[in-house]
Design an enzyme around this catalytic site. Structure first.
Site, PDB file in Angstrom:
ATOM      1  CE  LYS A 274      -4.325   1.480   0.226  1.00  0.00           C
ATOM      2  NZ  LYS A 274      -5.133   1.148   1.401  1.00  0.00           N
ATOM      3  CG  HIS A 275      -0.249   4.804  -0.101  1.00  0.00           C
ATOM      4  ND1 HIS A 275      -0.788   5.389  -1.228  1.00  0.00           N
ATOM      5  CD2 HIS A 275      -1.244   4.758   0.814  1.00  0.00           C
ATOM      6  CE1 HIS A 275      -2.053   5.701  -1.003  1.00  0.00           C
ATOM      7  NE2 HIS A 275      -2.362   5.319   0.220  1.00  0.00           N
ATOM      8  CG  ASN A 417      14.618   6.036  10.176  1.00  0.00           C
ATOM      9  OD1 ASN A 417      15.683   5.840   9.635  1.00  0.00           O
ATOM     10  ND2 ASN A 417      14.349   7.159  10.858  1.00  0.00           N
ATOM     11  CG  HIS A 523      15.708   8.067   1.755  1.00  0.00           C
ATOM     12  ND1 HIS A 523      17.080   8.201   1.690  1.00  0.00           N
ATOM     13  CD2 HIS A 523      15.416   7.848   3.064  1.00  0.00           C
ATOM     14  CE1 HIS A 523      17.580   8.116   2.913  1.00  0.00           C
ATOM     15  NE2 HIS A 523      16.593   7.890   3.755  1.00  0.00           N
TER      16      HIS A 523
END
Length: 523
Positions: A274-275, A417, A523
């Site tokens: 998801k996302h 993180n 990231h």
């Protein structure tokens, strides 16, 4: 001039798709056909009258065909500006006839590389005359038609074109030669010279789908596929059913495929994303069991998610997947019963990849920033048993080691993180994208507790779990949060100036802790 009538056409193609039909239509309109080598043979075999290029130039093809169209009677006939008195006088003086149409596609350089040909063969498949003719004709598109795409051939069957068409053909022609040169320069840089980051990096992309919008409705977007030797990924997947893929669908499906590829040689496994973050991952004896375990990790986030599997879909798994709203399913295949179940969900997008990519494959990743691009090698790093270093007094058990490696594999694909709890081949809780590692550890533990309450389990699956951290614990607080959640083993890169403090905390809590020496920021 707007419309022009084609009187003479030069045809020289490697890919013969549609060329006989085009030449037949042109000949029926009284167009003179000029051709080279294998193209001329194919047209004559079809019963067409063809003039050899050597007859036009007065020179034979020579040097193994390297020199045949590089001649003033070819390029003069292409570049002469119609209606320019000086140009027309030069044509008359040197007996150069106008060429109104050029049909060219180039030597199959990419295909030659893809089949593993030797260097000499690859070099011989660098086209010189073809790109030269394409560029000459495209430059003079006010008067000359250039066709590089067989899909455009039917547009000139009537032997006339408009200026609007010729401009479109010219734009496509320059895009074709640019992509071709890009493939060649990339081969020289990466394969021939072994450069990791060449001085000039050429990206050659071909537009696929025009998307409704980007990440948000006010952004426009399109999908571009890499040209050259075929890759294996979302860009090459076959969409069996469902609505068109959106920008976010492509992004999330790619994240799911990248992670499930880590398990391509393992037991039946399922990834729910998801996302662009995994919210549930599991391996089990059957695909249906793996899906149930992955779904149980976070039943809320799974709604409207992206699912990827490492085995062909079967009926039992398809029944579970179709029981809730799912955006996209990615699989290496699907049996007939599974396909029938998915067909009832017309909006669900089903992508079949006919295999999974190698997670260790080389390659580059690029990200745009203001004023440039950041380019890096793919994160294809993995760890072996010999890379692991147990830094605590207690050694991990066999099960703890397996759970650590599973959690570590998943954490590689979680936004930093990243904290991942895992137990028995399934994620227990995932903490993603927080600004500090302590919060990721707490969020993952909370999500595991919530999953246990929803499932009616006696205890959360973080009890007796392994926890993975994508980067080192800068302080002991994140580790202590994992201890509080019930973790008994930890896997992390190590390398903090406070490693001794973190190791001491692990020893005091009776944990087993492993250092990998490798970080997986995402990231």
């Amino acid at each position: 001039m707007d419309q022009i009538k084609i009187s003479r056409a030069l045809l020289s193609v490697s890919d013969k798709t549609g060329i006989v039909e085009l030449a037949t239509a042109l000949a029926a309109q009284g167009v003179e056909l000029v051709s080279t080598g294998g193209t001329a043979t194919a047209l004559r075999d079809a019963g067409l009258s063809v003039r050899d290029i050597s007859d036009l130039t007065g020179f034979p093809e020579m040097m193994d065909g390297r020199v045949k169209t590089l001649h003033p009677k070819v390029h003069g006939g292409l570049l002469a500006v119609r209606g320019n008195a000086e140009h027309e006088a030069s044509m008359a003086e040197h007996e150069i006839g106008a060429i109104d149409l050029v049909v060219v596609n180039l030597y199959p350089f990419a295909q030659t590389v893809a089949r593993g040909a030797d260097r000499e063969t690859i070099i011989e498949n660098i086209d010189i005359g073809g790109p030269s003719m394409v560029r000459s004709a495209a430059k003079n598109h006010e008067s000359v038609v250039i066709l590089t795409d067989p899909a455009d051939y039917p547009l000139v069957h009537g032997a006339t074109t408009t200026l609007e068409q010729r401009r479109l053909f010219a734009a496509k022609a320059y895009a074709a030669t640019a992509a071709y040169d890009s493939m060649i320069s990339s081969w020289f840089a990466f394969a021939d010279q072994g450069e990791a980051f060449p001085e000039t990096l050429n990206l050659s992309l071909k537009r696929g789908a025009a998307l409704r919008y980007g990440e948000n409705p006010h952004q426009s977007a399109a999908f571009y596929a890499a040209t050259g030797p075929a890759a294996q990924g979302i860009g090459q997947a076959r969409q069996v059913q469902g609505k068109e893929l959106s920008y976010n669908n492509y992004n999330d499906a790619d994240a799911a495929l990248e992670l499930i590829s880590e398990f391509r040689d393992g037991p039946p496994s399922v990834v729910i994303v998801k996302h662009a973050n995994p919210c549930g991952v599991a391996s089990a004896d059957t695909l249906a069991e793996a899906y149930a375990a992955a779904f149980a990790c976070d039943t809320v986030s799974a709604f409207g998610g992206i699912i990827a599997v490492n085995r062909p879909l079967d009926r039992a798994t398809a029944e579970q997947i179709t029981s809730i709203f799912t955006e996209v399913v990615v699989a290496p295949g699907a049996d007939e019963e599974a396909l029938a179940l998915f067909a009832a969900k017309k909006n669900l997008r089903l992508l079949l990849t006919d295999g999974l990519p190698d997670p260790k494959r080389p390659g580059l990743m690029a990200k745009s920033i203001t004023g440039g691009w950041l380019v890096q090698s793919r994160d294809n790093g993995g760890i072996d048993a010999g890379d692991l270093k147990v830094v605590t007094k207690r050694q991990p058990t066999e099960q703890e080691l397996a759970d650590c490696l599973f959690a570590w594999t998943v954490a590689k694909h979680v936004k930093s993180n990243a904290i991942v709890y895992a137990k028995g081949g399934s994620t227990a809780g995932v903490g993603a994208g927080q600004m500090n590692r302590l919060e990721s550890a707490r969020i993952a533990a909370w999500k595991a507790k919530d999953a246990a309450e929803k499932a009616g389990w006696d205890e959360t699956r973080t009890i007796g779990s392994a926890v993975a951290s994508d980067a080192f614990f800068p302080f002991a607080d994140g580790l202590l949060a994992a201890v509080e959640a019930g973790a008994t083993a930890v896997i992390q890169p190590g390398g903090s100036i406070r490693d001794d403090e973190v190791i001491a905390a692990a020893d005091e809590a009776g944990l087993a802790m492993i250092f990998t020496g490798m970080r997986h920021f995402r990231h």
